[in-house]
Enzyme design. Sequence first.
Site, PDB file in Angstrom:
ATOM      1  N   ASP A  36     -50.714 -20.516  19.156  1.00 13.75           N
ATOM      2  CA  ASP A  36     -50.059 -19.892  20.309  1.00 13.75           C
ATOM      3  C   ASP A  36     -48.788 -20.617  20.683  1.00 13.75           C
ATOM      4  O   ASP A  36     -48.548 -21.734  20.280  1.00 13.75           O
ATOM      5  CB  ASP A  36     -50.979 -20.016  21.536  1.00 13.75           C
ATOM      6  N   LYS A  58     -45.487 -15.280  19.448  1.00 13.11           N
ATOM      7  CA  LYS A  58     -44.207 -14.563  19.539  1.00 13.11           C
ATOM      8  C   LYS A  58     -43.969 -13.841  18.241  1.00 13.11           C
ATOM      9  O   LYS A  58     -44.112 -14.430  17.167  1.00 13.11           O
ATOM     10  CB  LYS A  58     -43.092 -15.603  19.669  1.00 13.11           C
ATOM     11  N   MET A 171     -51.294 -19.124  35.373  1.00 14.29           N
ATOM     12  CA  MET A 171     -50.591 -17.847  35.183  1.00 14.29           C
ATOM     13  C   MET A 171     -50.214 -17.213  36.523  1.00 14.29           C
ATOM     14  O   MET A 171     -50.288 -15.996  36.688  1.00 14.29           O
ATOM     15  CB  MET A 171     -51.465 -16.868  34.370  1.00 14.29           C
TER      16      MET A 171
END
Length: 260
Positions: A36, A58, A171
């Site tokens: 990740d 990505k 987050m």
Amino acid sequence: MNNGKVWLVGAGPGDAALITVKGLNCIRQAQALVYDRLVNPELLQEAPSDCEMINVGKNPDHHPVPQPEINQLLVDCARRGLNVVRLKGGDPYVFGRGAEEAEALAQAEIPFEVIPGISSSIGGLAYAGIPVTHRDYASGFHVITGHLRQGNQPQDWATLAKLEGTLVILMGMTQLEAICQQLIAGGKPASTPAAVVMHASHQQQQIAAGTLATLVEQVAAQGLTAPALIVVGNVVDLRKRLTFIPQRQPLAVIPARVLS
Ligand code: SAH
């Protein structure tokens, strides 16, 4: 061909040497490594030179690979007979959808193991000088996501405001202002110590600390953005006494051992 196996490995919060011994041994013997965005690149250098390195954080358009595709990729790599390391930031089962990956492997009858990691929600705060509990200030802690699946009920901040323990929000940066406001509206004193820790335990770690009333302004002034931890509670004030400078250790000094 026999199926390979998948190890869901926690990379730890940032400082590469905070990975577990077992996790590092796994990386050193991986035939495919699926990683990740939040994983420290130093850890990737520990993989064998012929290991397939697959970045799912990505794609060329800067969009993360959709979760069902990651699940399928893990299954496919294992079906090619490979030893696969799925390297995830922090602990694999603290958010980040590690449990869904394990479910997909179980469903496909692929053998797997989980190697826990130090979650940023605890270890990342420690590196910022903030102990997640303290007998005098917080007798518990709650790790909360600020980002829920679309369509789910939003977090009940009014109820969370009534909890005595430390609140650690992952987050949550796009919602920071709303979170602070709703915690105050729910009854948490505006003077409650609160902080944002960006890139916790990495070299470039930065902290903004203040209160629920001042945090948004301080974060804006310092230009802090995701990835960051939001922490709310009296333990935040302890950083004035408990901040330390971590001694960083290269991974090479940790001897390789054969996976049993
Ligand atoms: N499994 C991870 C969390 C994955 S969710 C763990 O246990 O730590 C991703 C969120 O974690 C980020 O948006 C951020 O809020 C937090 N996070 C992970 N690593 C971080 C770091 N080094 N510094 C600050 N926040 C981090």
